[in-house]
Write a protein that holds these residues in place. Sequence first.
Motif, PDB file in Angstrom:
ATOM      1  N   LEU A   1       0.626  -1.359   0.143  1.00 56.81           N
ATOM      2  CA  LEU A   1       0.074  -0.016   0.026  1.00 56.81           C
ATOM      3  C   LEU A   1       0.586   1.389   0.043  1.00 56.81           C
ATOM      4  O   LEU A   1       0.588   2.178  -0.556  1.00 56.81           O
ATOM      5  N   VAL A   2       1.960   1.284   0.667  1.00 60.45           N
ATOM      6  CA  VAL A   2       2.882   2.431   0.838  1.00 60.45           C
ATOM      7  C   VAL A   2       3.464   2.797  -0.681  1.00 60.45           C
ATOM      8  O   VAL A   2       2.927   4.016  -0.959  1.00 60.45           O
ATOM      9  N   PRO A   3       4.147   2.161  -1.178  1.00 56.90           N
ATOM     10  CA  PRO A   3       4.395   2.366  -2.728  1.00 56.90           C
ATOM     11  C   PRO A   3       3.307   2.868  -3.500  1.00 56.90           C
ATOM     12  O   PRO A   3       3.417   3.592  -4.487  1.00 56.90           O
ATOM     13  N   LEU A   4       2.146   2.091  -3.279  1.00 56.33           N
ATOM     14  CA  LEU A   4       1.058   2.462  -4.340  1.00 56.33           C
ATOM     15  C   LEU A   4       0.370   3.596  -3.970  1.00 56.33           C
ATOM     16  O   LEU A   4       0.189   4.417  -5.017  1.00 56.33           O
ATOM     17  N   ILE A   5       0.348   4.028  -2.745  1.00 53.60           N
ATOM     18  CA  ILE A   5      -0.099   5.401  -2.377  1.00 53.60           C
ATOM     19  C   ILE A   5       0.684   6.437  -2.756  1.00 53.60           C
ATOM     20  O   ILE A   5       0.184   7.452  -3.548  1.00 53.60           O
ATOM     21  N   VAL A   6       2.185   6.283  -2.529  1.00 57.23           N
ATOM     22  CA  VAL A   6       3.203   7.238  -3.134  1.00 57.23           C
ATOM     23  C   VAL A   6       3.057   7.615  -4.500  1.00 57.23           C
ATOM     24  O   VAL A   6       2.988   8.485  -5.042  1.00 57.23           O
ATOM     25  N   LYS A   7       2.952   6.465  -5.065  1.00 56.97           N
ATOM     26  CA  LYS A   7       2.950   6.436  -6.763  1.00 56.97           C
ATOM     27  C   LYS A   7       1.671   7.185  -7.109  1.00 56.97           C
ATOM     28  O   LYS A   7       1.845   7.907  -8.354  1.00 56.97           O
ATOM     29  N   SER A   8       0.548   6.993  -6.443  1.00 59.61           N
ATOM     30  CA  SER A   8      -0.609   7.537  -7.068  1.00 59.61           C
ATOM     31  C   SER A   8      -0.533   8.849  -6.702  1.00 59.61           C
ATOM     32  O   SER A   8      -0.948   9.790  -7.900  1.00 59.61           O
ATOM     33  N   ILE A   9       0.102   9.224  -5.863  1.00 57.57           N
ATOM     34  CA  ILE A   9       0.057  10.766  -5.422  1.00 57.57           C
ATOM     35  C   ILE A   9       0.921  11.410  -6.506  1.00 57.57           C
ATOM     36  O   ILE A   9       0.750  12.662  -7.093  1.00 57.57           O
TER      37      ILE A   9
END
Lengths: 263, 263
Positions: free
Chosen positions: A196-204
């Motif tokens: 979730l952390v990389p996914l949220i960071v990349k989404s932002i």
Amino acid sequence: MIRYTMFLRRKSILHSIDPRSKIILSLFLFTVCIFFNKPIYIGVMFLSLIVFLKAFGKIEIKKTLSFLKPMLPFVIMIMLLWILLGSEKGNVIYQIWKLKIKDVNIEMAIAMGFRVLAMILSTFLLLMTTEQRDLVLALVKMKLPYEYGLTIAIALRYVPTLASLAVSITDAQKARGLELEKGNILEKIKKYVPILVPLIVKSIQLAQELAIAIETRAFGKPNRTFYRDLKFKFKDLVFLSVAVIFFVICLYLRIKGYGVLDI
Amino acid sequence: MLKVENLCYEYESGFKLKNINFEVKGGESIGIIGENGSGKTTLVKNLIGLLRPKSGRVLLNGEDASKMSVAEIARTIGFVFQNPDNQIFASSVKEEVSFGPQNLKMDKIEEIVNDVLKKTDLFKYKESHPFKLSGGEKQRLALASILVMNPKILVLDEPTSGLDLRNARKLIEIVKNLQKEGRTLILISHDMELVSDLCERIILMKSGEIIADGGIKDIFDDSNLLEKTRLDLPEIAKLSKILEFGVVFDPEELYRKWRASND
């Protein structure tokens, strides 16, 4: 393999109809589903929708059923709730401890099962035969502000991107020994943090880059024109007229009390 | 060390890996090359267990890898993904690197992490936040995160893509040191300069098949094969072929040959 869009490209009448007509038809069908609760009425409607999709949309029955398959647990749950916690009226046909299973509730459960499936199918009809960009354009033409239309378009466009990103991230973490299947429920939830952390960071990051990209292309300037346009043709008018006639007939039947269970 | 026997894989989209056979011996350095969509990454995902062959098998030290989990395979084959941002989630470099060994329940983690951080020239950033690292440092962090699990075979997917010359050279130097340690290297890359610098053997793929497997000089010397696969040779190899010295990658060797031909 994950499907990211429900649109199925076919050369059919339904595909060629103006998406605005199809949006209205979907709304009519959805509403008609609420009109009736007799299993025979709603069952016939559900089956007719499948046949309608095959005849006018060239969507194979097998394909339609495969789209409905993931909804089955939800439908079964609704049916069970009706059987166990439905109306007080009717005759008891079976009793397990304090739970009374009544004939009218079984009838109602079947009707509700068909109703949910028919409601889902009336929405799927639109999504399976209309490209996302046309759907958004139709909504904008139906006076939805362009900013909202673009937001919906971007949200739909980025579903596959984010889904594929989630797969890449999961693969990368699995290659580092992450085993999502092992452990109790709390441990399993905790194991999703590295995904979730990389996914949220990349989404932002993606959202920021996209915001800059559309702003540099004059987003927000009033009175914009469109590259693609929708033209309401004679066949769309015929289609819409048939839809309206269908809706009026159903409304008349409902007012006269046809297709309604007395519970 | 690694043996692939009659491996076949098929995506729902219809793309297939067809009858893949090859063997990798300990300490070898192999470049898997081919155009986009030729099946390089699909093949490697089958090797590390992220995808499972439809038929055929992957043998790791004589054992059938289909019976192993991805985590178990990760102890022998380490796959460094192309985009380091897809795996970074921890709040410090040392935490990020220690993720793999913790998953594999390894001992003396701190000692191993420090050792790997020194090897990848990241020790000074041990306490830093990984998101604050530069692109080159993040790529080395991705390498460190895999290296820390001490895999005998290291698979690198386009490791220098998007890196500036200085950072690319630094990464190549680290990889060369790992080769000197006897580690087996499998490199997926479109960068023929990099492939010629690091690999002595080439596996050439096209449309899901291995169309050539052999020494790098033999493959780069095969004009028919180069034409068929539209491979772009390193500039020095092109020059040496024009000068009819065969395939030469080393500038000094080319100079010597040129001098000898003039004498």
